[in-house]
Design a protein around this motif. Structure first.
Motif, PDB file in Angstrom:
ATOM      1  N   THR A  16      43.515  29.668 -18.808  1.00  0.00           N
ATOM      2  CA  THR A  16      42.467  30.697 -18.808  1.00  0.00           C
ATOM      3  C   THR A  16      41.986  31.046 -17.408  1.00  0.00           C
ATOM      4  O   THR A  16      41.372  32.103 -17.204  1.00  0.00           O
ATOM      5  N   GLY A  17      42.236  30.151 -16.445  1.00  0.00           N
ATOM      6  CA  GLY A  17      41.760  30.396 -15.093  1.00  0.00           C
ATOM      7  C   GLY A  17      40.267  30.214 -14.941  1.00  0.00           C
ATOM      8  O   GLY A  17      39.675  30.725 -13.979  1.00  0.00           O
ATOM      9  N   LYS A  18      39.653  29.457 -15.833  1.00  0.00           N
ATOM     10  CA  LYS A  18      38.213  29.258 -15.784  1.00  0.00           C
ATOM     11  C   LYS A  18      37.861  27.818 -15.418  1.00  0.00           C
ATOM     12  O   LYS A  18      38.580  26.885 -15.760  1.00  0.00           O
TER      13      LYS A  18
ATOM     14  N   GLY B  66      32.354  27.177   3.162  1.00  0.00           N
ATOM     15  CA  GLY B  66      33.266  26.726   2.116  1.00  0.00           C
ATOM     16  C   GLY B  66      33.407  25.218   2.153  1.00  0.00           C
ATOM     17  O   GLY B  66      33.269  24.585   3.205  1.00  0.00           O
ATOM     18  N   PRO B  67      33.687  24.586   0.997  1.00  0.00           N
ATOM     19  CA  PRO B  67      33.767  23.120   0.938  1.00  0.00           C
ATOM     20  C   PRO B  67      35.074  22.598   1.524  1.00  0.00           C
ATOM     21  O   PRO B  67      36.045  23.341   1.658  1.00  0.00           O
ATOM     22  N   GLN B  68      35.086  21.308   1.850  1.00  0.00           N
ATOM     23  CA  GLN B  68      36.291  20.647   2.344  1.00  0.00           C
ATOM     24  C   GLN B  68      37.118  20.141   1.172  1.00  0.00           C
ATOM     25  O   GLN B  68      36.650  19.297   0.400  1.00  0.00           O
TER      26      GLN B  68
ATOM     27  N   GLY C 235      32.646  31.435  -5.986  1.00  0.00           N
ATOM     28  CA  GLY C 235      31.245  31.490  -6.399  1.00  0.00           C
ATOM     29  C   GLY C 235      30.298  30.925  -5.363  1.00  0.00           C
ATOM     30  O   GLY C 235      30.553  30.962  -4.161  1.00  0.00           O
ATOM     31  N   ARG C 236      29.197  30.368  -5.849  1.00  0.00           N
ATOM     32  CA  ARG C 236      28.141  29.868  -4.964  1.00  0.00           C
ATOM     33  C   ARG C 236      28.647  28.781  -4.024  1.00  0.00           C
ATOM     34  O   ARG C 236      28.228  28.691  -2.866  1.00  0.00           O
ATOM     35  N   LEU C 237      29.587  27.955  -4.500  1.00  0.00           N
ATOM     36  CA  LEU C 237      30.102  26.863  -3.672  1.00  0.00           C
ATOM     37  C   LEU C 237      30.728  27.398  -2.391  1.00  0.00           C
ATOM     38  O   LEU C 237      30.542  26.826  -1.311  1.00  0.00           O
ATOM     39  N   SER C 238      31.479  28.478  -2.490  1.00  0.00           N
ATOM     40  CA  SER C 238      32.140  29.029  -1.305  1.00  0.00           C
ATOM     41  C   SER C 238      31.135  29.588  -0.309  1.00  0.00           C
ATOM     42  O   SER C 238      31.400  29.643   0.898  1.00  0.00           O
TER      43      SER C 238
ATOM     44  N   LYS D  32      41.632  27.957  -5.231  1.00  0.00           N
ATOM     45  CA  LYS D  32      40.883  29.197  -5.013  1.00  0.00           C
ATOM     46  C   LYS D  32      39.844  29.411  -6.099  1.00  0.00           C
ATOM     47  O   LYS D  32      38.697  29.785  -5.827  1.00  0.00           O
ATOM     48  N   ILE D  33      40.230  29.157  -7.363  1.00  0.00           N
ATOM     49  CA  ILE D  33      39.298  29.329  -8.481  1.00  0.00           C
ATOM     50  C   ILE D  33      38.141  28.338  -8.364  1.00  0.00           C
ATOM     51  O   ILE D  33      36.974  28.695  -8.538  1.00  0.00           O
ATOM     52  N   ALA D  34      38.469  27.068  -8.048  1.00  0.00           N
ATOM     53  CA  ALA D  34      37.443  26.022  -8.007  1.00  0.00           C
ATOM     54  C   ALA D  34      36.435  26.241  -6.882  1.00  0.00           C
ATOM     55  O   ALA D  34      35.264  25.885  -7.008  1.00  0.00           O
TER      56      ALA D  34
END
Length: 270
Positions: free
Chosen positions: A156-158, A110-112, A96-99, A91-93
């Motif tokens: 950190t979840g970043k 959203g990406p595969q 942003g813009r990728l989603s 979910k974190i990865a």
């Protein structure tokens, strides 16, 4: 294709020789074993025989399978990623813009997702028992045929690092194999697959769910395929290995599905 498959149907139904249908050239296929198929001689039968022979039935008590320990939400050190960690880092990865701009194999936003793996520690952290756990999340963006890898710090979840590559094609995911089969079933080139499925089962083939699928990436070799497949390698192209659920293999090795262009093509036979 029909003649090749019909030979399979006659031979493979008789035993495990099916696995020799040529799939080993690209992928390893694991077929169900027969271990445990006949438990009549197991612990219960053995105890009964011991009583009849006048032996102590408690001498060899049946084994007890213990329940697996509950999985924690957070792993430690080099432990495999937990289910909670897998869901969280994906979910974190993808945020942003990728989603918003990427597209998956179905064309949805959203990406595969291809894989999520525990990342290797950085060189300076190799001997540090408290080094942060990180995960490498790999996506394929069908909007621009780009492989995207993001490294997420689990503490950190970043997102600490993002890498993009073109022309790099990891093995297809289960979702991509299913979509390749769906495209093939709807294409005129899938007529042989559907006919062989009907011969084997007496039923029509309408969905990938009716098949057991594995796949390998196909990359173009100049002069070795029809021109329609020239972009394979930049495009994401898959060769399928198809099996009737609980039944025989159906040979689809001569067919390639371009998931980026959503088209199927037959390889030229030399």
């Amino acid at each position: 294709m029909r003649e090749t498959v019909h030979r399979h149907l006659g031979k493979v139904l008789t035993g495990a020789a099916l696995a020799a249908a040529g799939t080993a050239a690209m992928v390893a296929v694991t077929l169900p074993g027969t271990a445990g198929a006949d438990d009549s001689g197991g612990a219960v039968g053995g105890t009964r025989a011991a009583r009849q022979a006048g032996q102590d039935p408690d001498a060899a008590p049946p084994g007890v399978v213990e329940r697996a320990p509950a999985e924690g939400k957070q792993g430690t050190g080099r432990d495999p990623l937990t289910d909670d960690e897998l869901g969280r880092v994906e979910k974190i990865a993808a945020a942003g813009r990728l989603s918003a701009t990427a597209r998956d194999v179905d064309g949805d936003r959203g990406p595969q997702r291809l894989s999520v793996d525990l990342a290797e520690p950085e060189a300076a952290e190799a001997d540090d028992p408290d080094a942060p756990r990180r995960a490498d999340v790999t996506f394929y963006d069908y909007a621009n045929d780009t492989l995207v890898t993001r490294t997420v710090n689990l503490k950190t979840g970043k997102v600490e690092q993002t890498g993009t590559q073109r022309g790099v094609q990891p093995p297809p995911s289960r979702a991509e194999n299913a979509e390749a089969a769906r495209i093939l079933i709807a294409d005129p080139l899938g007529a042989g697959l559907k006919a062989d499925y009907k011969d084997a089962t007496g039923k029509g083939l309408t969905s990938p769910d009716q098949l057991e699928l594995s796949g390998g990436i196909y990359e173009a070799s100049p002069g070795a395929q029809p021109a329609v497949l020239d972009k394979c390698g930049v495009h994401r192209c898959v060769r399928l290995f198809s099996k009737v659920r609980n039944g025989p293999w159906i040979d689809t090795r001569d067919l390639v599905i371009d998931l980026s262009a959503r088209k199927a093509a037959a390889l030229d036979r030399g």
